[in-house]
Design a protein around this motif. Structure first.
Motif, PDB file in Angstrom:
ATOM      1  N   LYS A 152      44.077  73.564  56.503  1.00  0.00           N
ATOM      2  CA  LYS A 152      42.970  73.105  55.653  1.00  0.00           C
ATOM      3  C   LYS A 152      42.191  74.300  55.103  1.00  0.00           C
ATOM      4  CE  LYS A 152      39.705  70.150  54.180  1.00  0.00           C
ATOM      5  NZ  LYS A 152      38.624  71.058  53.764  1.00  0.00           N
ATOM      6  N   LYS A 153      41.931  75.294  55.945  1.00  0.00           N
ATOM      7  CA  LYS A 153      41.192  76.477  55.492  1.00  0.00           C
ATOM      8  C   LYS A 153      41.993  77.248  54.448  1.00  0.00           C
ATOM      9  CE  LYS A 153      38.834  76.770  59.942  1.00  0.00           C
ATOM     10  NZ  LYS A 153      38.747  77.455  61.255  1.00  0.00           N
ATOM     11  N   PHE A 154      43.303  77.305  54.621  1.00  0.00           N
ATOM     12  CA  PHE A 154      44.154  77.974  53.648  1.00  0.00           C
ATOM     13  C   PHE A 154      44.114  77.233  52.311  1.00  0.00           C
ATOM     14  CE2 PHE A 154      48.315  78.334  51.525  1.00  0.00           C
ATOM     15  CZ  PHE A 154      48.405  79.713  51.377  1.00  0.00           C
ATOM     16  N   ALA A 155      44.259  75.909  52.359  1.00  0.00           N
ATOM     17  CA  ALA A 155      44.222  75.113  51.129  1.00  0.00           C
ATOM     18  C   ALA A 155      42.894  75.299  50.406  1.00  0.00           C
ATOM     19  CB  ALA A 155      44.464  73.641  51.454  1.00  0.00           C
ATOM     20  N   ASP A 156      41.807  75.335  51.161  1.00  0.00           N
ATOM     21  CA  ASP A 156      40.496  75.557  50.548  1.00  0.00           C
ATOM     22  C   ASP A 156      40.447  76.909  49.838  1.00  0.00           C
ATOM     23  OD1 ASP A 156      39.643  73.125  51.523  1.00  0.00           O
ATOM     24  OD2 ASP A 156      38.533  73.970  53.220  1.00  0.00           O
ATOM     25  N   LYS A 157      41.002  77.924  50.459  1.00  0.00           N
ATOM     26  CA  LYS A 157      40.964  79.273  49.885  1.00  0.00           C
ATOM     27  C   LYS A 157      41.753  79.375  48.588  1.00  0.00           C
ATOM     28  CE  LYS A 157      39.905  82.299  53.810  1.00  0.00           C
ATOM     29  NZ  LYS A 157      38.721  82.901  53.131  1.00  0.00           N
ATOM     30  N   VAL A 158      42.846  78.619  48.490  1.00  0.00           N
ATOM     31  CA  VAL A 158      43.651  78.693  47.264  1.00  0.00           C
ATOM     32  C   VAL A 158      43.206  77.665  46.232  1.00  0.00           C
ATOM     33  CG1 VAL A 158      45.603  79.572  48.573  1.00  0.00           C
ATOM     34  CG2 VAL A 158      45.488  77.119  48.082  1.00  0.00           C
ATOM     35  N   GLY A 159      42.174  76.883  46.572  1.00  0.00           N
ATOM     36  CA  GLY A 159      41.614  75.941  45.620  1.00  0.00           C
ATOM     37  C   GLY A 159      42.390  74.659  45.449  1.00  0.00           C
ATOM     38  N   LEU A 160      43.109  74.259  46.492  1.00  0.00           N
ATOM     39  CA  LEU A 160      43.859  73.011  46.454  1.00  0.00           C
ATOM     40  C   LEU A 160      43.449  72.128  47.619  1.00  0.00           C
ATOM     41  CD1 LEU A 160      47.436  74.379  45.649  1.00  0.00           C
ATOM     42  CD2 LEU A 160      45.958  73.104  44.083  1.00  0.00           C
ATOM     43  N   SER A 161      43.704  70.836  47.481  1.00  0.00           N
ATOM     44  CA  SER A 161      43.455  69.913  48.574  1.00  0.00           C
ATOM     45  C   SER A 161      44.619  69.977  49.561  1.00  0.00           C
ATOM     46  CB  SER A 161      43.306  68.487  48.049  1.00  0.00           C
ATOM     47  OG  SER A 161      43.223  67.564  49.117  1.00  0.00           O
ATOM     48  N   VAL A 162      44.303  69.848  50.847  1.00  0.00           N
ATOM     49  CA  VAL A 162      45.371  69.876  51.846  1.00  0.00           C
ATOM     50  C   VAL A 162      46.182  68.594  51.831  1.00  0.00           C
ATOM     51  CG1 VAL A 162      44.046  68.899  53.780  1.00  0.00           C
ATOM     52  CG2 VAL A 162      45.847  70.598  54.230  1.00  0.00           C
ATOM     53  N   GLN A 163      45.631  67.549  51.253  1.00  0.00           N
ATOM     54  CA  GLN A 163      46.343  66.280  51.132  1.00  0.00           C
ATOM     55  C   GLN A 163      46.182  65.731  49.721  1.00  0.00           C
ATOM     56  OE1 GLN A 163      44.364  64.335  54.432  1.00  0.00           O
ATOM     57  NE2 GLN A 163      46.179  64.526  55.720  1.00  0.00           N
ATOM     58  N   PRO A 164      47.207  65.222  49.088  1.00  0.00           N
ATOM     59  CA  PRO A 164      48.527  65.042  49.688  1.00  0.00           C
ATOM     60  C   PRO A 164      49.266  66.368  49.862  1.00  0.00           C
ATOM     61  CG  PRO A 164      48.601  64.452  47.379  1.00  0.00           C
ATOM     62  CD  PRO A 164      47.151  64.713  47.702  1.00  0.00           C
ATOM     63  N   TYR A 165      49.930  66.495  50.993  1.00  0.00           N
ATOM     64  CA  TYR A 165      50.640  67.728  51.330  1.00  0.00           C
ATOM     65  C   TYR A 165      51.721  68.049  50.308  1.00  0.00           C
ATOM     66  CZ  TYR A 165      53.701  70.945  53.905  1.00  0.00           C
ATOM     67  OH  TYR A 165      54.484  72.016  54.271  1.00  0.00           O
ATOM     68  N   ASP A 166      52.383  67.037  49.790  1.00  0.00           N
ATOM     69  CA  ASP A 166      53.474  67.266  48.844  1.00  0.00           C
ATOM     70  C   ASP A 166      53.021  68.103  47.659  1.00  0.00           C
ATOM     71  OD1 ASP A 166      55.184  65.878  50.418  1.00  0.00           O
ATOM     72  OD2 ASP A 166      55.272  64.071  49.187  1.00  0.00           O
ATOM     73  N   ARG A 167      51.773  67.915  47.226  1.00  0.00           N
ATOM     74  CA  ARG A 167      51.261  68.685  46.090  1.00  0.00           C
ATOM     75  C   ARG A 167      51.107  70.151  46.474  1.00  0.00           C
ATOM     76  NH1 ARG A 167      46.021  69.716  43.773  1.00  0.00           N
ATOM     77  NH2 ARG A 167      46.177  69.953  41.495  1.00  0.00           N
ATOM     78  N   PHE A 201      45.456  85.584  53.761  1.00  0.00           N
ATOM     79  CA  PHE A 201      44.911  84.674  54.769  1.00  0.00           C
ATOM     80  C   PHE A 201      45.152  85.217  56.172  1.00  0.00           C
ATOM     81  CE2 PHE A 201      45.054  80.932  57.558  1.00  0.00           C
ATOM     82  CZ  PHE A 201      43.863  80.304  57.219  1.00  0.00           C
ATOM     83  N   ALA A 202      46.336  85.796  56.390  1.00  0.00           N
ATOM     84  CA  ALA A 202      46.668  86.355  57.704  1.00  0.00           C
ATOM     85  C   ALA A 202      46.074  87.741  57.900  1.00  0.00           C
ATOM     86  CB  ALA A 202      48.183  86.413  57.877  1.00  0.00           C
ATOM     87  N   GLN A 203      45.449  88.278  56.849  1.00  0.00           N
ATOM     88  CA  GLN A 203      44.804  89.594  56.896  1.00  0.00           C
ATOM     89  C   GLN A 203      45.769  90.667  57.405  1.00  0.00           C
ATOM     90  OE1 GLN A 203      41.313  88.536  59.327  1.00  0.00           O
ATOM     91  NE2 GLN A 203      40.094  88.429  57.458  1.00  0.00           N
ATOM     92  N   LEU A 204      46.947  90.672  56.805  1.00  0.00           N
ATOM     93  CA  LEU A 204      47.942  91.652  57.205  1.00  0.00           C
ATOM     94  C   LEU A 204      47.465  93.063  56.882  1.00  0.00           C
ATOM     95  CD1 LEU A 204      51.333  89.975  56.200  1.00  0.00           C
ATOM     96  CD2 LEU A 204      50.066  89.844  58.353  1.00  0.00           C
ATOM     97  N   VAL A 205      47.836  94.005  57.734  1.00  0.00           N
ATOM     98  CA  VAL A 205      47.483  95.402  57.563  1.00  0.00           C
ATOM     99  C   VAL A 205      48.613  96.091  56.802  1.00  0.00           C
ATOM    100  CG1 VAL A 205      46.983  97.575  58.740  1.00  0.00           C
ATOM    101  CG2 VAL A 205      46.145  95.417  59.686  1.00  0.00           C
ATOM    102  N   HIS A 216      53.337  80.314  62.099  1.00  0.00           N
ATOM    103  CA  HIS A 216      52.424  80.248  63.242  1.00  0.00           C
ATOM    104  C   HIS A 216      51.069  79.672  62.844  1.00  0.00           C
ATOM    105  CE1 HIS A 216      54.768  83.654  65.473  1.00  0.00           C
ATOM    106  NE2 HIS A 216      55.301  82.467  65.667  1.00  0.00           N
ATOM    107  N   GLN A 217      50.494  80.221  61.783  1.00  0.00           N
ATOM    108  CA  GLN A 217      49.113  79.865  61.460  1.00  0.00           C
ATOM    109  C   GLN A 217      48.994  78.568  60.682  1.00  0.00           C
ATOM    110  OE1 GLN A 217      46.788  83.189  59.919  1.00  0.00           O
ATOM    111  NE2 GLN A 217      47.935  84.638  61.174  1.00  0.00           N
ATOM    112  N   LEU A 218      49.827  78.376  59.662  1.00  0.00           N
ATOM    113  CA  LEU A 218      49.674  77.198  58.812  1.00  0.00           C
ATOM    114  C   LEU A 218      50.357  75.965  59.385  1.00  0.00           C
ATOM    115  CD1 LEU A 218      50.092  78.742  55.237  1.00  0.00           C
ATOM    116  CD2 LEU A 218      48.077  78.641  56.733  1.00  0.00           C
TER     117      LEU A 218
END
Length: 656
Positions: A27-42, A61-65, A301-303
């Motif tokens: 849900k936090k990832f979807a919010d960050k990219v500006g999309l709704s987490v549901q419907p998931y298919d979208r 999102f994973a804050q990779l180094v 792992h995260q999503l």
């Protein structure tokens, strides 16, 4: 107006509530990219329609180094899957991303059949890696060199992996329970510069000395600069001809280093060489990239698994299986990991893995259908014997999870549980289909297609089908596609393995179905698919029924050619080595009723053992080939190849 009663979907066993969904990483990832987490298919359609943007957001999102660069994705010139480029300007290091964070937190728990034996903080782990890194560098290990490990699933093996990665070198591993030939067939292909080995291990209370095996392997490795043994010094007499330096792990790590340095590599630099466990020739040596591995794993792992900082991830695995690097990558998400070495069900402590889960607060428990089926047959009541307040998710892979196992887990563990059957493979060092924290769990079904993976189910025409069995394919590139197969003609062998059947489309080799709910069902590998009367039947459909019969401890099913058709042969293991005619008829009746008349086995035999790979997967192909009088070319992949002798004489025996 008369109010119509609501329809209850009896296939739904768990439904995430609003709190689950709102607090999920997805849900936090979807919010960050500006999309709704549901419907998931979208959300999923966006992830494959704009792969550059999606994977760039995963990195952030994973804050990779590392240095990401400005360019995320360059499509292949022909628009196909091969030749696409990911993050061409990026530079990063796997170990650097796994070893970051609060140094005081415990990040590794080591355990054996006696329980938890060691707890390691991140500061301690960094220190251990620094010393191993210094030792490996002194042995000449640098960028692109191969380091191979035949190690138990413990701290030293993990440190060897991380130290190798920190130097920009390539790590390849195998499990000590493989025989010498099985190890040579794998490690021998990549000719490592340094070989790190356990010379003994314990399984089910019994000690095994494999010094002779290790010496025999070393004798076949002409590339060695050094051989490092994890325990005491041993005389590897057979290995003397290599001229390689021999030293112990203590000698390798005897230095003053306390902080590792990290060599950042291009995104597509080799990181791992993993091996398939097939039984048709040498195992394929699959080369995976540093960036593709890391990005795929943090996404999963995260999503999909909802792994968060402070969680504890476990997976029962040895160091030869792809789930080992998958588990290790849990460190990149700020989670602790359990390294368990030994039998999952030792004879004197059946519930050891859940004992450990209770003690250290495992949040994500990774397992297999075979392990769960064994506990179920023992009548082991997990929830009654263990307090598991930290446990949020049970993950399963290695074979299809049976419908009844879904029911059993919710009945015996806890009601509020995110259960996820996941499926992918060594070839992609990850998953095509997974669970998610925003999907309901439906009996016998895998919840969704993984984000960023253009998965489809197609029929023999290549047309996408819903509600029908077909081949699982992937139609768009993804970062964790193999770089190549190691060795001569690697690119050609890679193409022939996954792209020869459908030009430009990855054909994975699974028989599967997608439902109208967007969930999926895996029926087994297509190379072991049964075809009586021209109708494709997955072996999992028969196991689902047969292994619910109390008298059946284990089973294997395969097709045997007869005239222009084939008939289904079922072999079962029972407690007393016998089978009553009444039980045989019950098996046929249940299969006919719960599967279909076409699934009913024509012949039923009682056998002593079922052939398994060293990674715990049934090998229908080996049983089938043996019964047909054909050679099993890679018996070294089997944990118990001696059992095939019984199958060679099967046609001479009476059957039910």
């Amino acid at each position: 107006m008369i109010e119509q009663p609501s329809v209850v979907d009896s296939t739904i066993l768990w439904q995430p509530n609003d709190t689950w969904i709102n607090e999920s990483n997805l849900k936090k990832f979807a919010d960050k990219v500006g999309l709704s987490v549901q419907p998931y298919d979208r959300l999923h359609r966006w992830s494959i329609a704009d792969p550059g943007a999606f994977w760039c957001h995963v990195w952030d999102f994973a804050q990779l180094v590392g240095e990401k660069g400005e360019v995320t994705y360059i499509p292949a010139k022909d628009g196909g899957m091969l030749g696409a480029k990911w993050f061409p300007e990026a530079r990063l290091n796997l170990a650097e991303n796994l070893l970051r964070g609060d140094g005081l937190r415990t990040v590794v728990y080591e355990a054996t059949e006696h329980g938890v034996t060691r707890r390691v903080t991140l500061d301690d782990l960094r220190n251990l890696v620094a010393k191993a890194q210094t030792g490996l560098r002194a042995l000449g290990v640098g960028q692109g060199d191969r380091v191979a490990g035949v190690t138990t699933n413990g701290v030293e093996g993990l440190v060897a992996l991380l130290a190798t990665s920190s130097l920009g070198a390539v790590f390849s591993s195998c499990s000590p329970d493989f025989g010498a030939k099985g190890i040579i067939d794998r490690i021998g292909q990549v000719q490592p510069k340094v070989f790190i080995a356990s010379v003994n291990y314990v399984y089910n209370g019994k000690s095994f000395d494999i010094t002779e095996n290790i010496a025999a392997v070393c004798n076949e490795l002409n590339s060695l600069n050094a051989i490092v043994t994890l325990s005491e010094a041993v005389e590897l007499t057979q290995a003397k001809a290599t001229g390689a330096k021999q030293l112990t792990w203590a000698e390798l790590t005897k230095n003053d280093a306390d902080e590792p340095t990290f060599t950042r590599m291009p995104f597509n630099s080799p990181q791992y060489i993993l091996y398939t466990s097939g039984t048709t020739g040498l195992p394929k040596a699959i080369v995976h990239s540093v960036g593709g591995t890391l990005l795929q794993h943090v996404k999963e792992h995260q999503l999909h698994c909802d792994l968060k900082k402070g969680d504890v991830l476990s997976w029962y695995t040895n160091t030869a299986w792809m789930m080992y690097p998958w588990l290790v990558s849990g460190l990149a998400s700020g989670a602790g990991i359990l390294l368990y070495d030994g039998s999952p069900i030792p004879k004197d402590r059946v519930g050891i893995l859940f004992d450990i889960a209770e003690e250290i607060g495992i949040s994500h428990f990774g397992t297999s259908p075979k392990y769960l089926a064994t506990l179920q047959k023992y009548g082991y009541q997990i929830g009654q014997k263990h307090q598991l307040p930290a446990l949020r998710s049970v993950l399963s892979c290695g074979a299809p999870l049976m419908d009844e196992q879904y029911d059993w887990m919710y009945q015996t563990i806890k009601q509020d549980l995110f259960l996820a059957s996941i499926s992918g493979g060594t070839e992609i060092i990850g998953c095509f289909v997974m669970g998610s924290p925003v999907h309901p769990v439906r009996r016998g079904e895998i919840s969704c297609k993984a984000l960023g993976m253009a998965v489809d189910i197609v029929d023999e025409r290549g047309a996408s089908v819903i509600g029908k069995k077909g081949d699982l394919v992937c139609t768009e590139p993804f970062p964790s596609m193999p770089l190549t197969f190691w060795g001569h003609g690697g690119d050609e062998r890679y193409f022939n393995a996954y792209f020869a059947e459908r030009d430009g489309i990855w054909t994975h080799g699974d028989l599967a179905k997608q439902t109208i709910n967007g969930s999926l069902v895996i029926y087994g590998r297509t190379d072991t698919t049964l075809n009586p009367g021209g109708v494709r039947i997955g072996t999992a459909e028969i196991y689902r029924v047969v292994e619910q019969i109390p008298e059946v401890k284990d089973s294997i099913v395969f097709g045997f050619p007869i005239e222009n058709d084939e008939e289904i042969v079922l072999c079962v293991v029972t407690d007393n080595g016998q089978l009553d005619q009444a039980v045989a008829e019950q098996i046929r009746l249940d299969v006919r009723k719960k599967a279909s008349p076409r699934h009913v086995p024509r012949r039923i035999f009682v056998v002593k053992e079922i052939p398994y790979t060293n990674n715990g997967k049934k090998v229908e192909g080996a049983a089938r080939s043996t019964v047909r009088g054909e050679e099993v070319k890679n018996k070294a992949s089997l944990a118990n190849p001696q059992c095939l002798a019984e199958y060679a004489r099967l046609s001479e025996r009476s059957y039910f």
